[in-house]
Design a protein around this motif. Structure first.
Motif, PDB file in Angstrom:
ATOM      1  N   PHE A 300       1.037  -1.274   0.156  1.00 56.79           N
ATOM      2  CA  PHE A 300       0.055   0.081  -0.044  1.00 56.79           C
ATOM      3  C   PHE A 300       0.948   1.333   0.068  1.00 56.79           C
ATOM      4  O   PHE A 300       0.442   2.228  -0.775  1.00 56.79           O
ATOM      5  CB  PHE A 300      -0.906   0.024   1.349  1.00 56.79           C
ATOM      6  N   VAL A 301       2.072   1.151   0.536  1.00 56.16           N
ATOM      7  CA  VAL A 301       2.764   2.196   0.786  1.00 56.16           C
ATOM      8  C   VAL A 301       4.252   1.859   0.998  1.00 56.16           C
ATOM      9  O   VAL A 301       4.597   0.808   1.498  1.00 56.16           O
ATOM     10  CB  VAL A 301       2.219   3.224   1.996  1.00 56.16           C
ATOM     11  N   ARG A 315       7.604  -3.456  -1.593  1.00 57.99           N
ATOM     12  CA  ARG A 315       7.489  -4.530  -2.356  1.00 57.99           C
ATOM     13  C   ARG A 315       6.991  -4.131  -3.702  1.00 57.99           C
ATOM     14  O   ARG A 315       5.758  -3.665  -3.963  1.00 57.99           O
ATOM     15  CB  ARG A 315       6.771  -5.741  -1.773  1.00 57.99           C
ATOM     16  N   GLY A 316       7.607  -4.609  -4.875  1.00 58.63           N
ATOM     17  CA  GLY A 316       6.956  -4.353  -6.290  1.00 58.63           C
ATOM     18  C   GLY A 316       7.169  -2.691  -6.405  1.00 58.63           C
ATOM     19  O   GLY A 316       7.872  -1.860  -6.143  1.00 58.63           O
ATOM     20  N   LEU A 317       5.867  -2.280  -7.322  1.00 58.28           N
ATOM     21  CA  LEU A 317       6.056  -0.979  -7.476  1.00 58.28           C
ATOM     22  C   LEU A 317       5.633  -0.071  -6.583  1.00 58.28           C
ATOM     23  O   LEU A 317       5.011  -0.436  -5.600  1.00 58.28           O
ATOM     24  CB  LEU A 317       4.962  -0.886  -8.723  1.00 58.28           C
ATOM     25  N   VAL A 318       6.449   1.031  -6.479  1.00 54.64           N
ATOM     26  CA  VAL A 318       6.116   2.129  -5.549  1.00 54.64           C
ATOM     27  C   VAL A 318       4.964   3.051  -5.892  1.00 54.64           C
ATOM     28  O   VAL A 318       5.351   3.739  -7.024  1.00 54.64           O
ATOM     29  CB  VAL A 318       7.467   2.832  -5.075  1.00 54.64           C
ATOM     30  N   ARG A 319       3.884   3.292  -5.223  1.00 53.80           N
ATOM     31  CA  ARG A 319       2.735   3.938  -5.890  1.00 53.80           C
ATOM     32  C   ARG A 319       2.680   5.121  -4.678  1.00 53.80           C
ATOM     33  O   ARG A 319       2.258   6.071  -5.013  1.00 53.80           O
ATOM     34  CB  ARG A 319       1.637   3.169  -5.957  1.00 53.80           C
ATOM     35  N   MET A 363      15.239   4.092  -6.387  1.00 52.24           N
ATOM     36  CA  MET A 363      14.092   3.710  -6.672  1.00 52.24           C
ATOM     37  C   MET A 363      13.438   4.214  -8.065  1.00 52.24           C
ATOM     38  O   MET A 363      13.687   5.242  -8.562  1.00 52.24           O
ATOM     39  CB  MET A 363      12.963   4.335  -5.789  1.00 52.24           C
ATOM     40  N   ASN A 364      12.368   3.453  -8.835  1.00 52.37           N
ATOM     41  CA  ASN A 364      11.953   3.871 -10.001  1.00 52.37           C
ATOM     42  C   ASN A 364      10.879   4.709  -9.504  1.00 52.37           C
ATOM     43  O   ASN A 364       9.787   4.288  -8.920  1.00 52.37           O
ATOM     44  CB  ASN A 364      11.458   2.571 -10.890  1.00 52.37           C
ATOM     45  N   LEU A 365      10.855   5.758  -9.799  1.00 51.56           N
ATOM     46  CA  LEU A 365       9.713   6.820  -9.334  1.00 51.56           C
ATOM     47  C   LEU A 365       8.625   6.997 -10.388  1.00 51.56           C
ATOM     48  O   LEU A 365       7.624   7.827 -10.052  1.00 51.56           O
ATOM     49  CB  LEU A 365      10.169   8.040  -8.819  1.00 51.56           C
ATOM     50  N   GLN A 366       8.520   6.480 -11.462  1.00 49.93           N
ATOM     51  CA  GLN A 366       7.518   6.858 -12.501  1.00 49.93           C
ATOM     52  C   GLN A 366       6.048   6.357 -12.186  1.00 49.93           C
ATOM     53  O   GLN A 366       5.281   6.972 -12.675  1.00 49.93           O
ATOM     54  CB  GLN A 366       7.850   6.002 -13.957  1.00 49.93           C
ATOM     55  N   HIS A 367       6.149   5.506 -11.358  1.00 49.72           N
ATOM     56  CA  HIS A 367       4.474   5.162 -10.751  1.00 49.72           C
ATOM     57  C   HIS A 367       4.109   5.676  -9.629  1.00 49.72           C
ATOM     58  O   HIS A 367       3.131   5.444  -9.171  1.00 49.72           O
ATOM     59  CB  HIS A 367       4.376   3.506 -11.088  1.00 49.72           C
ATOM     60  N   VAL A 368       4.854   6.619  -9.212  1.00 47.12           N
ATOM     61  CA  VAL A 368       4.511   7.241  -7.757  1.00 47.12           C
ATOM     62  C   VAL A 368       3.109   8.093  -7.925  1.00 47.12           C
ATOM     63  O   VAL A 368       3.372   9.128  -9.053  1.00 47.12           O
ATOM     64  CB  VAL A 368       5.487   7.945  -7.133  1.00 47.12           C
ATOM     65  N   PHE A 390       7.853  12.117 -11.822  1.00 44.73           N
ATOM     66  CA  PHE A 390       6.676  12.103 -10.987  1.00 44.73           C
ATOM     67  C   PHE A 390       5.313  12.320 -12.120  1.00 44.73           C
ATOM     68  O   PHE A 390       4.600  13.119 -11.676  1.00 44.73           O
ATOM     69  CB  PHE A 390       6.465  12.749  -9.681  1.00 44.73           C
ATOM     70  N   ARG A 391       5.344  11.788 -13.061  1.00 50.04           N
ATOM     71  CA  ARG A 391       4.324  12.155 -14.237  1.00 50.04           C
ATOM     72  C   ARG A 391       2.934  11.784 -13.725  1.00 50.04           C
ATOM     73  O   ARG A 391       2.012  12.598 -14.329  1.00 50.04           O
ATOM     74  CB  ARG A 391       4.743  11.435 -15.538  1.00 50.04           C
ATOM     75  N   LEU A 392       2.873  10.754 -12.786  1.00 51.35           N
ATOM     76  CA  LEU A 392       1.569  10.246 -12.488  1.00 51.35           C
ATOM     77  C   LEU A 392       1.163  10.809 -11.021  1.00 51.35           C
ATOM     78  O   LEU A 392       0.185  10.349 -10.804  1.00 51.35           O
ATOM     79  CB  LEU A 392       1.403   8.965 -12.450  1.00 51.35           C
TER      80      LEU A 392
END
Length: 536
Positions: A300-301, A315-319, A363-368, A390-392
């Motif tokens: 979740f975070v 864990r996984g993508l960082v949203r 970190m890959n921040l594209q999905h944050v 941080f496009r999203l």
């Protein structure tokens, strides 16, 4: 429902023992073979002319209370029913008067210490001097909850000498993992998990969201609700605004004792001696530990900061990315108070630095979609330099972040999906005109900054509902902002700048009080200013 009724009948049967047959009525009733209606009928037969006292522990819903209540006879014999519950609406519904609702309070500090010392040290009756500081930290985490105090004290009962101070510190710093792995604390985790499990689905997400905030953090209600909205956690309801629905969610969590409500003086309303208070809330440390654990399980975070060794829990993508405290400060604190040539200490500091380099910076921040900083004053320059990635991003909360500079505002104004933007307490002194390009923006907070005026393009923010400013001049045609419903203290010169000619007016549901600063007497005094304000 069959379970509670069967247990109640079993206890009544044990009281009504048939001495001649040497058997209990419970055995004669064949309880296991009865359905709910059969159990209810037999219960009425046994209690119809009796004065009884029934204690129902841990009722979770109004439906459960009603289902039990209607099956107990009202026989005017002076019978009583005692209900324990964690939900305020259930407590009120089960009582003939609110005056009869007893609200349990946490233990006071002295009572907490006495309970802890009694379990750990027994007849000794006092905590050893070398353990007192750590005991205080542990009790602060327990927050006056007897169950937490008893469980943690039971673990430390075998380590009651000064030489065990390292064990105490380790337990204090790892209560969350201890609840997952230590059999003594497993029951406490189950109790909290049960409270969370009974939440409706929409409240579970809002409760998990609180894991974003640090331990002992005071959360402004207004800030939390607009964050929920920006994150898409609040569902629409006909006839209500999203903020109204978010308030319902908040009140329900308060009613269920999942969060604690408080009030504090409002920092931004001390200008000219005029003060207000705002509602704030806190999350109990033990509850927060469980929420952090669950949020990690669900990805979740991602939490980054000194509580996590400078690295991140993800864990996984960082949203959702939440940064707590300053890693550098933690390193300095860890180093202070120890011999400078302590090799183990040097190794620990170096390890934290390696973790940090491999943590947030890698970190890959594209999905944050959400970025928040808490109690961070420095060390985030490299992260803020990457804001363009941080496009999203839908939420950017940099309250109190001293690393933010005017140069970063260019990237901030290109976050076209952002709905919540807080620059409160930062060092910036200018808002670019490109702020008007953030057409999705719903909440903007620039209080306690060095900003003295807002650019005219702010009036292009057609979806902006909340504008928090202090002592700065607002632009022309503020009335064009159709969604605006809340503006904090601001100045206008002259008053007609607002294009709102009346002295006290309302525009699109947002109330304004217009003061003319160009009076014959010049700038008003504190007293005259306060006296001229309308009642709240």
């Amino acid at each position: 429902m069959k379970g509670p009724l069967a247990r109640l009948l079993l206890q009544i049967g044990k009281v009504k023992q048939d001495e001649d047959a040497g058997r209990t009525h419970a055995n004669q009733l064949n309880i296991d073979q009865m359905d709910v209606e059969g159990l209810s009928t037999k219960l009425n037969e046994l209690l119809v002319d009796k004065r009884y006292l029934v204690v129902i522990d841990d009722v979770w819903s109004l439906q459960a209370w009603e289902a039990i209540h209607i099956r107990l006879p009202e026989n005017n014999c002076g019978s009583r029913i005692i209900v324990t519950t964690r939900i305020e609406t259930v407590a009120k519904a089960s009582s003939v008067s609110e005056d009869l609702v007893h609200r349990m309070k946490p233990l006071e500090q002295n009572a907490s210490e006495n309970l802890f010392v009694k379990i750990v040290f027994g007849s000794v009756g006092a905590c050893l001097d070398g353990l007192k500081d750590t005991m205080s930290k542990i009790l602060n985490k327990c927050g006056g909850l007897p169950l937490a105090i008893v469980k943690i004290a039971s673990i430390l009962a075998s380590y009651n000498s000064v030489e065990s101070v390292e064990t105490w510190i380790r337990v204090s710093n790892s209560i969350g993992s201890q609840m997952e792995n230590h059999p003594t604390l497993e029951g406490m985790r189950q109790v909290i998990t049960l409270s969370y499990g009974y939440l409706p689905h929409h409240l579970k997400a809002c409760m998990l969201y609180l894991s974003i905030f640090p331990e002992d953090y005071v959360i402004a209600k207004d800030r939390l609700l607009y964050r929920w909205i920006a994150e898409g956690l609040v569902a629409e309801k006909r006839g209500l605004t999203l903020f109204d629905v978010a308030e319902e969610y908040f009140d329900e969590l308060i009613s269920r004792n999942m969060i604690q409500l408080d009030k504090l003086p409002r920092r931004s309303w001390t200008y000219y001696g005029y003060r207000r208070t705002e509602e704030v809330c806190r999350v109990h440390d033990i509850m927060l530990e469980v929420m952090v654990s669950k949020s990690q399980e669900a990805n979740f975070v991602c939490l980054v900061g000194r509580q996590y060794g400078g690295g991140g829990l993800a864990r996984g993508l960082v949203r959702r990315l939440s940064v707590h405290g300053n890693v550098e400060d933690e390193e300095e604190r860890s180093s202070s108070g120890r011999p400078p040539n302590n090799n183990n200490n040097k190794k620990a500091v170096e390890q934290r630095r390696r973790v940090r380099r491999g943590g947030i910076e890698a970190m890959n921040l594209q999905h944050v979609r959400s970025l928040g900083t808490f109690e961070v004053e420095k060390g985030l320059g490299k992260l803020l330099d990457r804001l363009g990635e941080f496009r999203l991003l839908r939420l950017l909360d940099l309250e109190g972040c001293k690393s933010l500079r005017n140069k970063h505002m260019r990237d901030v104004c290109r976050l076209y999906l952002v709905r919540f933007l807080s620059l409160r307490g930062t060092l910036i002194n200018v808002i670019p005109s490109e702020i008007g390009d953030l057409e999705c923006l719903e909440s903007l907070d620039v209080q306690e900054t060095r900003i003295h005026s807002m650019p005219p393009t702010v009036t292009k923010l057609s979806k902006l509902e909340r504008l928090r400013v202090d002592r700065l001049y607002l632009p022309l045609w503020l009335g064009n902002m159709k969604a605006l419903r809340k503006v904090d203290f601001a100045l206008s010169k002259p008053a007609t700048t607002f294009r709102l000619p009346e002295r006290s007016v309302s525009c699109n549901g947002c109330s304004f009080y217009v003061l003319n600063w160009r009076t014959a007497g010049g700038i008003p005094t504190k007293r005259s200013f306060c006296m001229s304000l309308p009642p709240p």
